[in-house]
Design a protein around this motif. Structure first.
Motif: not given
Length: 300
Positions: A101-102, A229-231, A276-278
């Protein structure tokens, strides 16, 4: 008499004696430290980065090893986040998923920054016909919803993690271009720019030495917010099967496979969804804090 008078004056004004002016960077850091939400977001981002960098040492199990005896097992002491439909440890997969994700978020935003800032700087600095052409092209891209544009690009290029980065980079270029153009227009008419032109400096030297460094603050803020936004976009594409492919421990893909077991094993989809949320929340709070700290209108 004069020495004693000056000494008594210094003693009567201790504030003037101890005060030292602070640089803009020091003032920005001071404003940022006073923002509690920004500090929380910063520490959350730092934790995610550390987890991603040292995933090999932090993860208790191999994220790809299957154990059918533990299929859909709920959280236990040995597996705090439980096991997925193939018996793989969800905690280990979430830890390794932070790397993906990063990487998608940072690389995708870097692509946007390079091309968006270049186009926006050229458009804002030279103006005229060049400005009209570049901005009309950006208007065409901005006419499409961001997620649908990314989905169309990945559909053409093929589902993969690399293509997701490219898609995220492309659909974010217009935003960076417009922000950069606005910042450059507000800077290019300053006195020091006119002085550099009068001294015979070339346009390239003025752009790289004066224009870009003095218009980079809004780009830094937008980059931080755009990583979130990208993640989120990458997770959405993987949820639809257009991003990272199995058995990659990408959070959106894990969320997609876990939706089939929401009734019997809700932890399979809940855990990656919370991750994802955090992460998105952390970058949003950090970006908001940077925006407030870099705003020159803010006063201590």
């Amino acid at each position: 008499m004069s020495q004693s008078a000056s000494a008594s004056q210094a003693e009567s004004n201790p504030f003037e004696q101890s005060y030292t002016p602070r640089s803009p960077v020091q003032m920005m850091v001071s404003r940022f430290k006073k923002n509690k939400r920004a500090m929380v977001g910063l520490w959350m981002v730092v934790i995610f980065v550390i987890v991603a960098l040292f995933a090999r040492f932090i993860a208790p199990y191999d994220p790809f090893v299957q154990n059918m005896d533990l299929m859909l097992e709920p959280p236990t002491w040995s597996h705090p986040f439980g096991n997925d439909e193939f018996g793989r440890d969800i905690l280990s997969r979430v830890i390794y998923g932070a790397q993906i994700s990063l990487m998608i978020g940072i690389v995708g935003v870097l692509i946007s920054v390079v091309f968006g800032v270049a186009l926006g700087t050229i458009s804002g600095y030279f103006g005229g016909f060049v400005d009209s052409i570049v901005m009309r092209i950006m208007d065409i891209f901005m006419a499409f919803p961001s997620f649908l544009l990314a989905l169309a690009i990945v559909s053409v290029l093929g589902p993969s993690m690399v293509n997701v980065m490219i898609a995220i980079g492309i659909f974010s270029v217009p935003t960076f271009s417009r922000i950069s153009r606005s910042a450059v227009i507000s800077v290019k008419n300053k006195e020091y720019i006119e002085a550099a032109k009068a001294m015979g400096a070339t346009n390239a030297l003025i752009i790289f030495k004066h224009v870009i460094p003095n218009s980079i603050a809004p780009i830094i803020v937008l980059s931080t917010l755009r990583i979130a936004t990208a993640i989120l976009t990458a997770s959405g594409l993987s949820f639809l099967g257009m991003g990272a492919q199995p058995p990659s421990p990408e959070w959106g893909a894990m969320l997609s496979t876990g939706r089939e077991y929401l009734r019997t094993a809700p932890h399979v989809s809940t855990i990656p969804g919370l991750a994802i949320m955090f992460m998105v929340l952390a970058f949003n709070m950090l970006g908001d804090g940077l925006r407030d700290a870099l705003d020159p209108k803010m006063k201590l």
